[in-house]
Motif scaffolding. Structure first.
Motif, short mmCIF file in Angstrom:
data_model
loop_
_atom_site.label_atom_id
_atom_site.label_comp_id
_atom_site.label_asym_id
_atom_site.label_seq_id
_atom_site.Cartn_x
_atom_site.Cartn_y
_atom_site.Cartn_z
N GLN A 125 -112.26 2.05 -43.61
CA GLN A 125 -111.92 0.65 -43.37
C GLN A 125 -112.49 0.12 -42.06
N LYS A 126 -113.07 1.03 -41.26
CA LYS A 126 -113.59 0.67 -39.93
C LYS A 126 -112.51 -0.06 -39.12
N SER A 127 -111.34 0.53 -39.11
CA SER A 127 -110.23 -0.13 -38.42
C SER A 127 -109.22 0.89 -37.91
N ILE A 128 -108.42 0.44 -36.96
CA ILE A 128 -107.28 1.19 -36.46
C ILE A 128 -106.03 0.35 -36.74
N MET A 129 -105.04 0.96 -37.38
CA MET A 129 -103.80 0.28 -37.72
C MET A 129 -102.71 0.69 -36.74
N GLN A 130 -101.67 -0.13 -36.66
CA GLN A 130 -100.55 0.14 -35.76
C GLN A 130 -99.25 0.12 -36.54
N TRP A 131 -98.34 1.03 -36.15
CA TRP A 131 -97.03 1.08 -36.80
C TRP A 131 -95.96 1.38 -35.76
N GLN A 132 -94.89 0.59 -35.80
CA GLN A 132 -93.71 0.83 -34.98
C GLN A 132 -92.62 1.39 -35.87
N PRO A 133 -91.91 2.46 -35.47
CA PRO A 133 -90.84 3.00 -36.31
C PRO A 133 -89.87 1.91 -36.76
N GLY A 134 -89.64 1.86 -38.06
CA GLY A 134 -88.77 0.84 -38.63
C GLY A 134 -89.47 -0.45 -38.98
N GLY A 135 -90.76 -0.57 -38.61
CA GLY A 135 -91.50 -1.80 -38.86
C GLY A 135 -92.53 -1.62 -39.96
N ALA A 136 -93.40 -2.62 -40.09
CA ALA A 136 -94.45 -2.60 -41.11
C ALA A 136 -95.78 -2.19 -40.48
N LEU A 137 -96.65 -1.61 -41.28
CA LEU A 137 -97.99 -1.25 -40.84
C LEU A 137 -98.82 -2.52 -40.70
N GLN A 138 -99.52 -2.67 -39.57
CA GLN A 138 -100.31 -3.88 -39.36
C GLN A 138 -101.65 -3.55 -38.73
N SER A 139 -102.60 -4.46 -38.92
CA SER A 139 -103.93 -4.27 -38.34
C SER A 139 -103.85 -4.36 -36.82
N TRP A 140 -104.56 -3.46 -36.14
CA TRP A 140 -104.54 -3.45 -34.67
C TRP A 140 -105.90 -3.85 -34.11
N VAL A 141 -106.98 -3.26 -34.64
CA VAL A 141 -108.32 -3.65 -34.21
C VAL A 141 -109.33 -3.28 -35.30
N ALA A 142 -110.31 -4.17 -35.53
CA ALA A 142 -111.43 -3.90 -36.42
C ALA A 142 -112.62 -3.46 -35.57
N LEU A 143 -113.40 -2.50 -36.09
CA LEU A 143 -114.51 -1.93 -35.33
C LEU A 143 -115.80 -1.98 -36.14
N PRO A 144 -116.96 -1.91 -35.47
CA PRO A 144 -118.24 -1.90 -36.20
C PRO A 144 -118.62 -0.51 -36.69
#
Length: 281
Positions: A125-144
């Protein structure tokens, strides 16, 4: 899909006076907790390939890889199972926290995000995702590029481009900067003190001084430490994966997981000696 021992993750004991590490063993479908004398304190997973939560000795995993520590718990990436699992060390249980879409491809590595959450790299996906315990997975940064290894450094992160073998830096504002020119073809990295250690695709090991602050335009000067890693009997071990931690048998050193052998090697950096940890994983 990696079937070798993965990077070791320090796991402080409550007193703070002992050394412990977490190490995922994909070939054995287990996560193990090691002490400073090379002993195995605990195993998580029955050793059977599958997808089953529950007590550690009954749980089933499908290619466990990266692990990250948050507060009193640690979280395990079940790579082929496409899941993030929480390991409750008090209750000795494994519980699924996230399921990743198959269309995303395999997640590769985990890191803390500095604010109580977890970063997850997705090369396809060329990306790094972020997750907080108890929360939803979300996009953190897109990379080339497709990020593989993530390593925190001085409020930012070191990121390996798995396709080109280049090293990049990410600031806390998510600004990216290229740190190598790609000629070393980096596979894995570890930091120790103010130094970066990097293994390359040809089985070599290099070292570079890391600046206190990463900034655009800088290139790290990697110096070859060894062109091929030898074990204590002088045998070529193949491609090493650099893993992080200090073994009790060395004053300062890196721990290496080596291709083709389910074992660990400690490297005494002052003498250049390579000795094998004598225990069964």
């Amino acid at each position: 899909m990696n079937r070798l021992p993965m990077r070791m993750t320090p796991y402080p004991c409550p007193s703070g006076h002992c050394k412990r590490w977490l190490l995922a063993l994909p070939a054995k479908q287990q996560l193990v907790l090691l002490d400073g004398t090379h002993g195995i304190l605990a195993r998580y997973g029955s050793g059977q390939e599958g997808d089953k939560d529950g007590p550690a000795e009954q749980a089933e995993l499908n290619t466990p890889s990266a692990v990250v520590v948050l507060a009193d718990d640690f979280y395990l990436l079940d790579q082929r199972g496409q899941k993030l699992k929480r390991v409750d060390a008090v209750e000795n249980r494994l519980e699924t926290q996230l399921c990743f879409p198959l269309s995303w491809g395999s997640a590769e590595d985990l890191s803390t995000d500095g604010v109580g959450g977890i970063l997850i790299s997705f090369p396809e996906q060329k990306s790094i995702m972020q997750w907080q315990p108890g929360g939803a997975l979300q996009s953190w940064v897109a990379l080339p590029f497709g990020p593989t290894t993530l390593q925190p450094w001085q409020g930012g992160w070191l990121v390996v481009d798995g396709q080109q073998g280049e090293l990049w830096g990410l600031s806390c504002q998510r600004e990216r900067m290229k740190l190598t020119n790609g000629k070393e073809k980096i596979v894995q990295i570890a930091t120790m003190g103010g130094q970066l250690w990097a293994s390359d695709i040809d089985g070599g090991l290099s070292v570079a001084a890391l600046p206190t602050v990463l900034s655009a335009g800088m290139l790290l000067e990697l110096q070859e430490y060894t062109s091929h890693l030898l074990d204590s009997e002088g045998l070529f071990c193949g491609l090493p994966l650099v893993v992080e931690g200090l073994g009790s048998s060395v004053e300062s050193g890196l721990l290496l997981a080596v291709t083709g052998q389910v074992g660990l090697f400690s490297v005494h950096l002052a003498l250049g000696d390579v000795t094998r940890w004598q225990f069964m994983l």
